[in-house]
Design an enzyme around this catalytic site. Structure first.
Site, short mmCIF file in Angstrom:
data_model
loop_
_atom_site.label_atom_id
_atom_site.label_comp_id
_atom_site.label_asym_id
_atom_site.label_seq_id
_atom_site.Cartn_x
_atom_site.Cartn_y
_atom_site.Cartn_z
N LYS A 124 48.96 42.98 41.08
CA LYS A 124 48.70 42.03 42.16
C LYS A 124 48.70 42.71 43.52
O LYS A 124 48.07 42.23 44.45
CB LYS A 124 49.69 40.87 42.10
C1 LIG Z 1 49.44 38.10 37.16
C2 LIG Z 1 49.59 39.02 36.01
C3 LIG Z 1 48.73 38.97 34.89
C4 LIG Z 1 47.66 37.91 34.73
O1 LIG Z 1 46.58 38.06 35.63
P1 LIG Z 1 45.55 36.88 35.88
O2 LIG Z 1 44.73 37.32 37.03
O3 LIG Z 1 46.39 35.66 36.20
O4 LIG Z 1 44.76 36.68 34.63
C5 LIG Z 1 48.90 39.91 33.89
N1 LIG Z 1 49.87 40.85 33.96
C6 LIG Z 1 50.72 40.93 35.02
C7 LIG Z 1 51.78 41.97 35.01
C8 LIG Z 1 50.61 40.02 36.08
O5 LIG Z 1 51.46 40.11 37.12
#
Ligand SMILES: *Cc1c(COP(=O)(O)O)cnc(C)c1O
Length: 486
Positions: A124
């Protein structure tokens, strides 16, 4: 470049006009009116660019109302080796998203793209760090301020705080369930001492936090007066920032632009893989986009059957890959809009049906809502799922075969990716977190702790700054207002 709502609202705003917002006024999500195209010749020219320059080239096709020089300064301020520094031994932080070959046999090749080397050790940061700089830039242009109110059970909250800390014109009020996050995640958020970051530990569970954010969002007068905004995963700028690393992954894994690659993406709200879909629509030679889910398999079910069925809370499991524990996928509507040939009236009707009847059926069976499932394959999508036992097994396998420790979400991805390998098409798995964040499961799998990047050794011992408050929207509104001074 103008943007349209998936539900057909008449306005067509610019990038800057949707930057600070969330949903379109009709409840739809924003997408560009058409996808900008990237030719093979252009792709080849991009091959040697730094990550920051590549991000500039991709973003300028979408953010046409930000002057080029400003955009270039923003991507260079964001994508720096000293920000994405938490790389493994032998990897180069200057690559920003380094690639590592995991296996290669009989023409089949599996590669890991590291997206989790930023300040909070999860992917993120890739988008949120850019968002922090874009927000600060946009607010300064309009002499405005923004107070971000969010609810988190872990990853999103910390990524938002590390992106917004110290930014002019921005404050963050982040609600989290008191004593319910892991010690590591709590320490990451609560050790921030920046005066514009407010951690509110709510006496309740995550849903209580989310309900308070909803209650505030529904109080339009308060929201406007206190200049409240959010940074959730439907934000368009977050999606577009993620498009960049699909280009980077492709260019780093290939030597010529007639080659194809596939991507496997650990998925929850469909934000990450939606960016892959957009990269493919722009002309990036992607063979398959493989959605990997955990036991919360609402997306896997759709990509196997054409049926989208939102889960009730009782059917939503708490798993060892918690950032993928979703009951519905908030960015999925963007893909459905393209799948339905951009027919916004049908998108509106189907997502209304999601609210009233819990889902829709595009399988083409008698009585279904459409037969578009047969076209899913043209968009390259495939899927798979994994269980807790699969994750433990894959974490052990990765240690044994690849000599690295992977986190639980990435383990979901590797398990599913290995089921979709094709000769001659490199498969890239996106690494969405580093193992230190999910140490409990690493211990269970390997009988030892995950390695921690330098600087994180004693994070739990740092002084913490947070307020404990009752799950009371009125009290929290008062607290926010007292600190915005508005
Ligand atoms: C947010 C997240 C996901 C999922 O990503 P999306 O964009 O919601 O599909 C997968 N793995 C981790 C570690 C995350 O923080």
């Amino acid at each position: 470049m103008q943007y349209v709502s998936t539900r057909g609202h008449a306005a067509t705003p610019s990038f800057s006009e949707i930057l600070l917002g969330g949903l379109a006024p009709d409840g739809g999500l924003y997408l560009p009116a058409e996808y900008p195209q990237v030719s093979r010749a252009e792709l080849d020219q991009w091959r040697s660019l730094s990550y920051a320059d590549l991000a500039y080239e991709v973003l300028r096709k979408f953010a046409t109302d930000i002057p080029d020089a400003d955009l270039k300064a923003l991507t260079h301020k964001t994508y720096r080796a000293d920000v994405y520094c938490n790389v493994r031994a032998g990897e180069n932080a200057a690559d920003i998203t380094p690639l590592r070959v995991l296996e290669q046999q009989d023409g089949k090749k599996l590669v890991l793209q590291g997206l989790s080397n930023g300040p909070t050790l999860a992917f993120k940061d890739m988008a949120m760090q850019l968002l922090g700089n874009l927000f600060e830039y946009a607010l300064a242009r309009n002499q405005a301020q923004l107070n971000i109110l969010g609810a988190t059970s872990g990853d999103t909250g910390s990524a938002a705080e590390y992106a917004m800390r110290g930014k002019q014109g921005i404050r963050v009020f982040m609600l989290s369930p008191h004593k319910k996050m892991s010690a590591f995640q709590t320490a990451q958020m609560f050790s921030l001492q920046d005066p514009n970051i407010f951690n509110i530990a709510v006496e309740g569970v995550f849903d209580d936090c989310q309900d308070i954010v909803k209650a505030v969002s529904n109080d339009l007068g308060y929201k406007a007066a206190q200049k409240i905004g959010t940074v959730n995963s439907i934000n368009w700028a977050r999606v577009v920032a993620q498009v960049v690393y699909y280009f980077r992954g492709y260019l780093s894994a290939t030597t010529a632009s007639d080659e194809q690659v596939s991507f496997t993406v650990p998925s929850g709200n469909f934000g990450n893989i939606c960016a892959g879909h957009i990269a493919r629509m722009m002309g990036l030679p992607i063979a398959k986009l493989v959605v990997a889910t955990n036991e919360n398999d609402v997306l896997d079910e759709f990509f196997r059957t054409g049926i989208y069925r939102v889960r009730k809370s009782a059917e939503t499991y708490h798993t060892s890959s918690p950032s993928m524990d979703i009951s519905k996928a908030s960015n999925f509507e963007r893909f459905v809009y393209d799948l339905l040939g951009r027919d916004s009236a049908r998108v509106k009707a189907l997502f209304h049906q999601v609210d009233t009847a819990g889902g829709f059926d595009l399988s083409g069976a008698a009585g279904s809502d459409g037969n578009e499932f047969e076209s899913v394959i043209r968009y390259g999508f495939a899927s798979g799922k994994s269980t807790h036992a699969d994750r433990l097994e894959t974490i052990r396998f990765a240690e044994r075969q690849y000599g690295i420790t992977v986190d639980t979400h990435t383990a979901d991805g590797i398990k599913v990716a290995r089921e979709h390998l094709q000769p001659g098409v490199t498969m890239i798995v996106l690494e969405t977190a580093l193992p230190a964040k999910f140490n409990e499961t690493i211990r269970e799998a390997l009988g030892r702790d995950a390695e921690r990047p330098a600087g994180f050794e004693n994070i739990e011992a740092l002084p913490q700054r947070f307020e404990v408050m009752a799950a009371d929207a009125a009290r929290i509104k008062q607290f926010v207002a007292a600190h915005t001074g508005l």
